[in-house]
Scaffold this active site. Structure first.
Site: not given
Ligand code: AMP
Length: 287
Positions: A37, A148
């Site tokens: 994030h 991604q």
């Molecule tokens: P989430 O809080 O899981 O809904 O994720 C929020 C954003 O962070 C989404 O766009 C995810 O794809 C991105 N995200 C989550 N994990 C990663 C990671 N390891 N690397 C890059 N972006 C991430």
């Protein structure tokens, strides 16, 4: 850094920044912020004048037997992390603010959302497309940064922006990984030490797929079989899928094209679902 709780406050803040000629970026998250994030917030910071990080655990994208209630919500530390990474505003509405009594309008993607995560998690992308549309309308961004890591979500958001003529630029940030290759995820915290050790097979399967494609393997079936073989070495409780797809349509491919094929997988260790993906490139022929 400001924390805003209501859509009206958020829209007012966004309007006032826009009125002053400033460029806004939004980074939608469900909180439990980690370095993945943070990388999104930092990208937004370099590309915009005002960075809004949204923190909302969206009930509409969880199935009835999923982890909505136990999803981690370390709110105070999330606000500190978002601020340190460069956020100007944290928008953290309550579920009632987003889905008040009488709420009845959803956004449904009928193509890219059909297979894989969409098939495994019925209603998931309806919840995602709806909340993303609502967060865009609340934060009024010029730019939205997604990871991604959730490749099918990227396809759905791309289609949402295009199909509903939203005047928003989409930036997709690369996957941030642990040193052994495991993609960072808020759900990794659920893994036992033993499951965590076995979870390296996701990265192993994807890098093997990448190697095979680069060495000239054209058969997506062969790559898929090899991915299943490696995933099984980690004794997961279930392999939901492993496949080679077109990253735009999320339709499974039979032949691996020279560029632009995506290897995707979803695996369960206990009740924890892990997702990952990697682009495949065929080595260009010498001719
Ligand atoms: P989430 O809080 O899981 O809904 O994720 C929020 C954003 O962070 C989404 O766009 C995810 O794809 C991105 N995200 C989550 N994990 C990663 C990671 N390891 N690397 C890059 N972006 C991430």
């Amino acid at each position: 850094m400001r924390t805003l709780r209501t859509i009206a406050e958020m829209q007012l803040a966004a309007e006032s920044e826009r009125g002053a000629g400033r460029r806004l970026a939004v980074v939608p998250t469900m909180g439990a912020l980690h370095r993945g994030h943070v990388s999104l917030i930092e990208r937004a910071r370099t590309a915009a004048d005002v960075v809004v990080t949204t923190i909302f655990v969206n009930p509409a994208q969880f199935g009835p037997n999923e982890d909505l209630t136990r999803y981690p919500r370390p709110f105070d530390s999330d606000v500190a992390v978002a601020g340190a990474a460069g956020s100007d505003i944290v928008f953290a509405p309550s579920p009632e603010e987003i889905y008040p009594e009488g709420f009845q309008t959803f956004v449904v993607n009928e193509r890219a959302a059909s297979g894989f995560e969409g098939a495994e998690r019925p209603g998931h992308f309806r919840g995602v497309a709806t909340i993303v549309a609502k967060l865009f309308l609340a934060t009024k961004p010029h730019l939205a940064v997604f990871g991604q890591k959730d490749a099918q979500q990227v396809a759905v958001v791309k289609a949402l922006i295009r199909d509903l003529n939203m005047d928003i630029e989409l930036d997709v940030a690369p996957i941030v990984r642990e040193p052994d290759g495991l993609a960072l995820s808020s759900r990794n915290a659920y893994l036992s030490a033993d499951e965590r050790a076995r979870s390296v097979v996701l990265y192993k399967a994807l890098t093997d797929a990448q190697r095979r494609a680069a060495a000239g393997e054209r058969s997506a079936t062969a790559i898929r079989r090899a991915m299943y073989g490696i995933l099984k070495e980690g004794r997961p409780d279930r392999i939901d899928y492993a496949a080679v797809v077109d990253p735009g349509s999320f339709v499974e491919l039979e032949d691996v094209p020279l560029t632009g094929a995506l290897a995707i997988l979803a695996v369960r260790f206990g009740s924890t679902r892990l997702l990952d993906n990697m682009y495949l490139e065929q080595r260009k022929s010498e001719a």
